[in-house]
Write an enzyme that holds these catalytic residues in place. Structure first.
Site, PDB file in Angstrom:
ATOM      1  N   ARG A  16       0.836  -1.217   0.000  1.00 18.18           N
ATOM      2  CA  ARG A  16       0.000   0.000   0.000  1.00 18.18           C
ATOM      3  C   ARG A  16       0.872   1.270   0.000  1.00 18.18           C
ATOM      4  O   ARG A  16       0.551   2.269   0.633  1.00 18.18           O
ATOM      5  CB  ARG A  16      -0.962   0.013   1.192  1.00 18.18           C
ATOM      6  N   GLU A  17       1.963   1.227  -0.759  1.00 14.06           N
ATOM      7  CA  GLU A  17       2.873   2.369  -0.796  1.00 14.06           C
ATOM      8  C   GLU A  17       2.181   3.626  -1.308  1.00 14.06           C
ATOM      9  O   GLU A  17       2.461   4.739  -0.829  1.00 14.06           O
ATOM     10  CB  GLU A  17       4.083   2.046  -1.680  1.00 14.06           C
ATOM     11  N   LYS A  19      -1.027   4.469  -1.102  1.00 16.84           N
ATOM     12  CA  LYS A  19      -1.904   4.995  -0.048  1.00 16.84           C
ATOM     13  C   LYS A  19      -1.106   5.817   0.954  1.00 16.84           C
ATOM     14  O   LYS A  19      -1.486   6.951   1.290  1.00 16.84           O
ATOM     15  CB  LYS A  19      -2.607   3.836   0.662  1.00 16.84           C
ATOM     16  N   ILE A 432     -24.214   6.972  10.853  1.00 17.37           N
ATOM     17  CA  ILE A 432     -24.300   5.718  10.112  1.00 17.37           C
ATOM     18  C   ILE A 432     -23.590   4.574  10.830  1.00 17.37           C
ATOM     19  O   ILE A 432     -23.820   3.408  10.532  1.00 17.37           O
ATOM     20  CB  ILE A 432     -23.761   5.909   8.680  1.00 17.37           C
ATOM     21  N   TRP A 562     -18.626  -7.713  -1.048  1.00 15.10           N
ATOM     22  CA  TRP A 562     -17.325  -7.161  -0.674  1.00 15.10           C
ATOM     23  C   TRP A 562     -16.344  -8.232  -0.223  1.00 15.10           C
ATOM     24  O   TRP A 562     -15.320  -7.935   0.376  1.00 15.10           O
ATOM     25  CB  TRP A 562     -17.504  -6.084   0.386  1.00 15.10           C
ATOM     26  N   ASP A 600     -26.415  -2.909   7.472  1.00 12.43           N
ATOM     27  CA  ASP A 600     -25.909  -2.123   6.346  1.00 12.43           C
ATOM     28  C   ASP A 600     -25.908  -2.938   5.061  1.00 12.43           C
ATOM     29  O   ASP A 600     -25.420  -4.066   5.033  1.00 12.43           O
ATOM     30  CB  ASP A 600     -24.478  -1.658   6.618  1.00 12.43           C
ATOM     31  N   HIS A 642     -28.576   0.833   5.484  1.00 12.03           N
ATOM     32  CA  HIS A 642     -27.864   1.962   4.874  1.00 12.03           C
ATOM     33  C   HIS A 642     -27.341   1.548   3.509  1.00 12.03           C
ATOM     34  O   HIS A 642     -26.828   0.449   3.338  1.00 12.03           O
ATOM     35  CB  HIS A 642     -26.691   2.400   5.754  1.00 12.03           C
ATOM     36  N   CYS A 644     -25.251   3.256  -0.135  1.00 10.07           N
ATOM     37  CA  CYS A 644     -24.489   4.428  -0.580  1.00 10.07           C
ATOM     38  C   CYS A 644     -24.037   4.286  -2.021  1.00 10.07           C
ATOM     39  O   CYS A 644     -24.101   3.214  -2.608  1.00 10.07           O
ATOM     40  CB  CYS A 644     -23.302   4.683   0.333  1.00 10.07           C
ATOM     41  N   HIS A 695     -16.773  11.877   2.833  1.00  8.26           N
ATOM     42  CA  HIS A 695     -15.545  11.537   2.114  1.00  8.26           C
ATOM     43  C   HIS A 695     -14.649  12.753   1.914  1.00  8.26           C
ATOM     44  O   HIS A 695     -13.537  12.624   1.412  1.00  8.26           O
ATOM     45  CB  HIS A 695     -15.885  10.905   0.761  1.00  8.26           C
TER      46      HIS A 695
END
Length: 762
Positions: A16-17, A19, A432, A562, A600, A642, A644, A695
């Site tokens: 994850r460099e 990120k 949420i 997911w 959710d 919920h 999104c 976000h």
């Protein structure tokens, strides 16, 4: 000899460099120069991995600092005028402001990329939208690849997909009207690439897998006829669904090559092989770019051999889609169950599989006999493994009846009972679920995972975080509280770790949006819940306050979507297995006195098939799974859900069938437009439209939130309106979260006062 190529590669880095570098730049710990250097290093590393695996044409342009669609907006000079940025001089900081917003402007809208868990930044269009010179990043990256003596194949989002996935910001016009203005900008890009010596350019047009209106379909052939004159050979790439119905005109189009998904739609290969023109190449996506299971190499080689017999050297081999959607390298997983690990392949391993198919095609099956035999053995071992099968789960599914899928009473009868029990005011406020995950919280979780923090000390740390969350919510004046989810690293991984049938990786990260990465669990077998998963934490939070605290669970469809789901049984069966596990948890929460339970389902729509003909079946089992999870409670227990990043207009009947007492939805980035669809449909239950964008670090003013609530109240009965953020607050910092929530609470109170005055006047 077939050409091998890749449609795209994971960009975040095995560790994850990207990120870490992006977030360090955002925080001011480093500058753009350091970030740019990290980008160069990652691109080189990833290109060399692909080239070293035998890939003939390496993709260039699949790298993005935030999102590939946002990169196209920057490349095309289509930066929204409201930001006031000069498109051809766009800085990295300005680029990030487009995605994250700033003090003056909210962020551009973000939504799901087709039926994946990747998110893209939605282009904004109006009549005056212009296209022209933009960033130089793509051209610089081509030169980087050439300097490494690689054969670059630039990857562009095609013009029709770019327009179709955008959104009009002005009434009375269609974004398709912009195509004549857009094509010259694409042609200019292609001419520059041609001048740099690039022979092939990949043009991604995945919208061809959708049901498109005639005017959009009719625009393809002339558009690509114009672009084909710009110089490089064009490979029109489709994926995620069959495009067989377009085979005839695609084969006669001006492009030099076509890529089709032979994993999700293997039946379409025959339609394309029939009378395939002699002047085109056909790329077959034979390796699944969306899931992590090893390929049946024998079957894939048979597909390649059949196509090769027709096409000869005009056959190209590739993964089905970009490998962005899978983790980078399985070899990093040293603690995964070895038996399960043998069943898996990540991006690097998928390229190795492609190399085996290529070798078998070039040299004959005998050259890869050992690889084929070993793969046959692994596939058979998996099918027969006792790790996969749980007879008890199968018996529970067989014993279900219609009563398990419905509430005792209709919403109109349940709602008064819930209002009486919860004692909430008009325009009730809630969040949420998650609150900021502070460094202290993350450190405690990490230490506990490493065995450096014992169970009692970990419990104390999590309870301290819960106390802080409850205290802050009470101080802010929120009405329905949450415990804050300090103990959860991820809303899917947390539950999966506590369910049988799930496996977890240490390094299996994939990009969700921007710097947000997720580590999807792997569903390898029948799913069951050995013991309660959340009751201890929710119960503790409720003990701290007289206000009601919501139980927080992840729904079965999202748990499936997911995760990397098993491919050896229908997804519907897996969803129902997960639903039974969630149902057991709901029952335990209710027994513990929890009066409101949120399940959710942010991924509910993303599982929707791209073609309308396939949707009824999906919606049927997805609704059943949610109802199985939620319908075992008493009438006075309030079920929330919920969702999104979604366009709900075409699935509102299914959402109503979920029969959740309250649905909260993400609407802020779309300025409440989504709510109008709920109002027009006559959605019967309570609804909480998100009133600010979590976000973005931007804190909205109370007046801004109230304006959104007033717009919401005009679309939906105010008595059924809830007030909440767009999504969970896990990624935000406490100061900005507290200020935004304070403004939200004040806006809700202002709405109550206004309603009270209106009632008095009446």
């Amino acid at each position: 000899m077939a050409v091998t190529h890749s449609l795209g590669f994971p960009r975040i880095g095995a560790g994850r460099e990207l990120k870490r570098a992006v977030e360090a730049c955002w925080a001011g710990r480093t500058g753009p120069a350091e970030l740019a250097q990290t980008g160069r290093e990652l691109r080189e590393r990833h290109w060399m991995i692909q080239s070293g695996s035998g890939i003939d044409l390496v993709p260039v342009g699949d790298f993005a600092w935030y999102d590939q669609m946002l990169n196209m907006t920057a490349l095309l000079g289509a930066v929204p005028r409201r930001f006031g940025f000069q498109a051809d001089a766009l800085s990295l900081d300005q680029y990030f402001q487009l995605a994250r917003g700033n003090a003056e402007q909210p962020a551009m809208e973000m939504t799901k990329w087709f039926d994946t868990n990747y998110h893209y930044i939605v282009p904004e269009f109006d009549r005056e939208t212009g296209f022209g010179p933009g960033t130089e990043w793509l051209f610089d990256e081509v030169e980087e690849a050439k300097a490494l003596r690689l054969n670059p194949k630039p990857v562009l989002i095609g013009p029709l997909t770019y327009l179709h996935l955008g959104k009009e910001r002005q009434a009375g016009f269609s974004r398709l009207e912009l195509l004549p203005r857009l094509l010259p900008a694409y042609a200019a890009i292609l001419r520059r690439l041609h001048a740099s010596g690039v022979p092939w350019v990949q043009m991604d047009e995945p919208i061809l897998g959708m049901d498109l209106p005639p005017e959009w379909l009719e625009a393809f052939a002339p558009a690509y006829a114009a672009l084909a004159e710009a110089g490089p050979k064009l490979l029109l790439a489709t994926y995620f669904a069959s495009v067989a119905e377009h085979a005839v005109w695609l084969k006669s189009s001006a492009v030099a090559g076509l890529h089709i998904d032979a994993v999700r739609a293997p039946e379409q290969v025959a339609d394309f092989l029939k009378d395939f023109p002699a002047d085109k190449v056909l790329s077959l996506g034979l390796i699944d770019g969306r899931n992590v299971w090893r390929t049946d190499l024998r079957r894939a080689l048979e597909q390649a051999e059949s196509a090769g017999a027709v096409l000869g050297e005009r056959l190209w081999l590739a993964p089905s889609c970009s490998l962005l959607h899978v983790p980078q390298d399985l070899s990093l997983e040293t603690s995964l169950n070895p038996e399960i690990k043998d069943w898996l392949a990540f991006a690097v391993q998928k390229l190795e599989e492609l190399a085996v198919i290529d070798k078998g095609l070039r040299l004959g099956r005998q050259a890869v006999a050992a690889e084929l035999a070993e793969r046959d053995r692994l596939l058979q071992t998996r099918a027969q493994s006792p790790l996969i099968h749980d007879p008890g789960v199968k018996r529970r599914l067989e014993g279900l009846s219609d009563a398990d899928f419905r509430r005792h009473s209709p919403f109109a009868e349940r709602s008064p009972l819930q209002r009486e029990r919860l004692r909430l005011p008009p325009f009730p406020t809630t969040t949420i679920g998650s609150f900021p995950q502070t460094p202290k919280i993350r450190a405690a979780r990490a230490a506990h995972r490493r065995g450096e923090l014992n169970g009692d000390a970990y419990r104390d740390a999590m309870r301290a975080a819960i106390r802080e969350a409850v205290y802050k919510q009470e101080s802010l004046g929120l009405d329905l509280l949450v415990h804050g989810e300090a103990e959860r690293n991820d809303m899917v991984e947390y539950f999966g770790e506590r369910l049988a049938g799930y496996a977890f990786t240490k390094h299996g990260w994939v990009q969700s949006y921007g710097s947000r990465c997720v580590k999807p669990p792997i569903i390898y077998g029948d799913v069951a819940r050995p013991e309660p998963m959340t009751v201890e934490w929710i119960g503790y939070a409720q003990s701290l306050t007289k206000k009601p605290v919501k139980g927080m669970l992840t729904g079965p469809v999202t748990m499936l979507q997911w995760s990397f789901a098993r491919d050896d049984q229908p997804r519907a069966v897996t969803a129902l297995q997960i639903a039974l596990a969630i149902r057991d948890e709901v029952a335990d929460l209710e027994a513990a006195g929890v009066a409101a339970i949120q399940i959710d389902e942010p991924a509910f729509r993303e599982g929707l098939p791209l073609k309308a003909a396939d949707r009824a079946d999906y919606l049927d089992w997805a609704v059943k799974a949610f109802r199985l999870a939620s319908c075992g409670v008493a009438d006075d227990t309030q079920i929330h859900t919920h969702m999104c990043y979604s366009e709900f207009g075409d699935i509102l009947p299914a959402i109503a069938e979920l029969d959740a007492d309250v649905i909260t939805i993400e609407t802020c980035r779309s300025a409440m437009d989504l709510l109008e669809a709920f109002g027009a449909f006559g959605y019967p239950n309570d609804i909480g439209p998100g009133v600010y964008d979590i976000h973005s670090p931007r804190v909205p003013a109370g007046a801004e939130i109230r304006a959104l609530l007033e717009k919401a109240a005009a679309a939906v009965d105010p008595e059924r309106l809830w007030v909440n953020p767009d999504c969970g607050l896990k990624t935000r910092q406490w100061p900005e979260a507290e200020q935004a929530l304070a403004n939200m609470v004040e806006a809700a109170r202002a709405m109550r006062r206004a309603e009270s005055l209106a009632g008095s006047a009446a």
